[in-house]
Scaffold this motif. Structure first.
Motif: not given
Ligand code: ZN
Lengths: 260, 166
Positions: A40, A141, B48-49, B82-84, B111, B116, B121, B141-142, B146, B164-166
């Motif tokens: 990923n 990311e 997204t990602y 950016a997408w969130t 951010s 962060f 987490a 985490h993954f 992703a 996950k929050p992005y």
């Protein structure tokens, strides 16, 4: 224009080369969860590289495409940090049972992600609006890449005697390569002058703070650095990049313009 | 007589995500806008990602849906803003939960990178989408993609994905 292109290629090549390296773990991860995590992370990096190459292709115009930039440039045309092209065996070269040492992978991802988290954050204010947009996405990311690699750094460093010794050896092996971060290349200087790029030396204190806090938690010693400073971002690479590119580029070169 | 914009929205409304087929692209916040440009209709999507392998499929699905309805429109990919995950609708989050995926928390304000990473987490509770228990732990985490992390419920023992929050 040229200042933007050279700088974007540096950022793109960093992401692509590390994405390709991390992808070597696909199907070989130490545990299933880590196999998935590294794949990923690779997807994110290759995705970032694609966005940057697409932007370069637009700026260059003509018949330039993202694929031409990724698959049809030669070793000396790549502008990534030397750190990112090194094989995963790290200090275990010649001793490792396998060519893949997870501690080396984790240390490299940590050192690079700590830098990029700060750099993408700063690049959100780039005068190039397209780069700023890519930076905003990449930042979201890389924070997860940083969290992932930092957690494992602490787990391995503050783990068993064996894991501690091995990850310390990886750190000693890789840390000198981070000197390259702080020596400005002509492409970086031109991009900074144009308001497109960020002077990474302004991020150094924050990078040191992130690294030192993690190393302390991991009970690892920060290695002293000195000696030769690598120049991958100026196109002067180690012997390892050619092999990486040969594997990555062979399919596209055997079947130019292939579609499936 | 409906406008082209309304007609396009109407057919795209129900189009779902290729990987999570219970939630629509509009509810995910991927389908951003349908607008009348000077030279025709434009459908705006946002990735997204960066490396999300579903984006190609999503663009193809949008084009195929429009073509089936006889609507001529161009698909435009837009990166900024950016997408969130904060754009996900409440109805969409509820559908995720019902499907067995814990929906994302609100992204943390600001951010700032140093803040962060200093926050573990696991500091935020992610309730189990199966039994509702708050006694859950992150196992990785993954997760399967992703955009998700892998969790485990300590009460019902079921593993689950957390968006996950992005
Ligand atoms: Zn449960």
């Amino acid at each position: 224009m040229s200042a933007a292109i050279d700088y974007l290629l540096h950022l793109a090549d960093n992401a692509l080369v590390l994405g390709q390296r991390n992808a070597e773990w696909c199907g070989h991860g130490p545990i299933l969860e880590e196999d998935i995590a590294l794949s990923n992370v690779s997807l994110d990096l290759i995705g970032q590289a694609r966005l940057l190459y697409q932007l370069v292709a637009t700026l260059k115009g003509g018949d330039c495409t993202e694929d031409k930039l990724a698959y049809f440039r030669e070793t000396h045309e790549f502008r990534n940090y030397t750190l990112l092209e090194l094989p995963h065996h790290g200090p275990l070269s010649g001793y490792a049972q396998s060519d893949l040492d997870y501690g080396t992978t984790i240390v490299r991802n940590f050192l690079y992600s700590a830098l990029m988290a700060l750099l993408w954050e700063a690049l959100e204010k780039s005068a190039n609006a397209d780069l700023a947009a890519i930076a905003a996405k990449s930042l979201k990311e890389v924070r997860y890449h940083l969290r992932h690699s930092r957690d494992w750094l602490v787990r391995l460093g503050d783990g068993t005697d064996e894991s501690h010794a091995r990850v310390q050896a990886s750190l000693d092996h890789l840390f000198p390569y981070t000197q390259e971060f702080w020596v400005q290349s002509p492409a970086e200087a031109a991009a900074i002058a144009a308001g497109i790029g960020v002077d990474v030396t302004t991020l150094r204190a924050d990078w040191d703070a992130i690294v030192d806090a993690a190393l302390a938690e991991a009970t690892l010693q920060r290695p002293a650095v000195g000696g030769y400073v690598t120049e991958g971002k100026r196109g002067i690479h180690s012997e390892h990049l050619g092999f990486l590119l040969a594997e990555m580029q062979s399919l596209a070169r055997a079947h130019p313009n292939g579609v499936w | 007589m409906r406008s082209g914009v309304e007609a396009a929205w109407a057919v795209l409304e129900e189009l779902t995500d290729p990987e999570i087929p219970v939630i629509s692209l509009r509810e995910l916040g991927i389908l951003r806008d349908v607008r009348q440009a000077a030279d025709g209709l434009e459908v705006v999507i946002t990735p997204t990602y960066s490396g999300c392998p579903a984006m190609g499929q999503i663009e193809d699905d949008v084009k195929a849906t429009l073509a089936r309805a006889g609507i001529a429109a161009r698909v435009v990919t837009q990166l900024a803003p950016a997408w969130t995950t904060d754009w996900m609708t409440e109805a969409g989050k509820e559908k995720l939960r019902a499907y067995g995926i814990a929906p994302p928390h609100q992204t943390p304000a600001g951010s700032n990178v140093v803040r962060f990473i200093s926050k573990p987490a696991a500091a935020e509770t992610v309730p189990c989408p199966h039994c509702g228990s708050a006694r859950t732990v992150e196992s990785s985490h993954f997760g399967s993609t992703a955009c998700k992390a892998l969790y485990k419920c300590l009460d019902c023992q079921e593993p689950f994905d957390y968006f996950k929050p992005y």
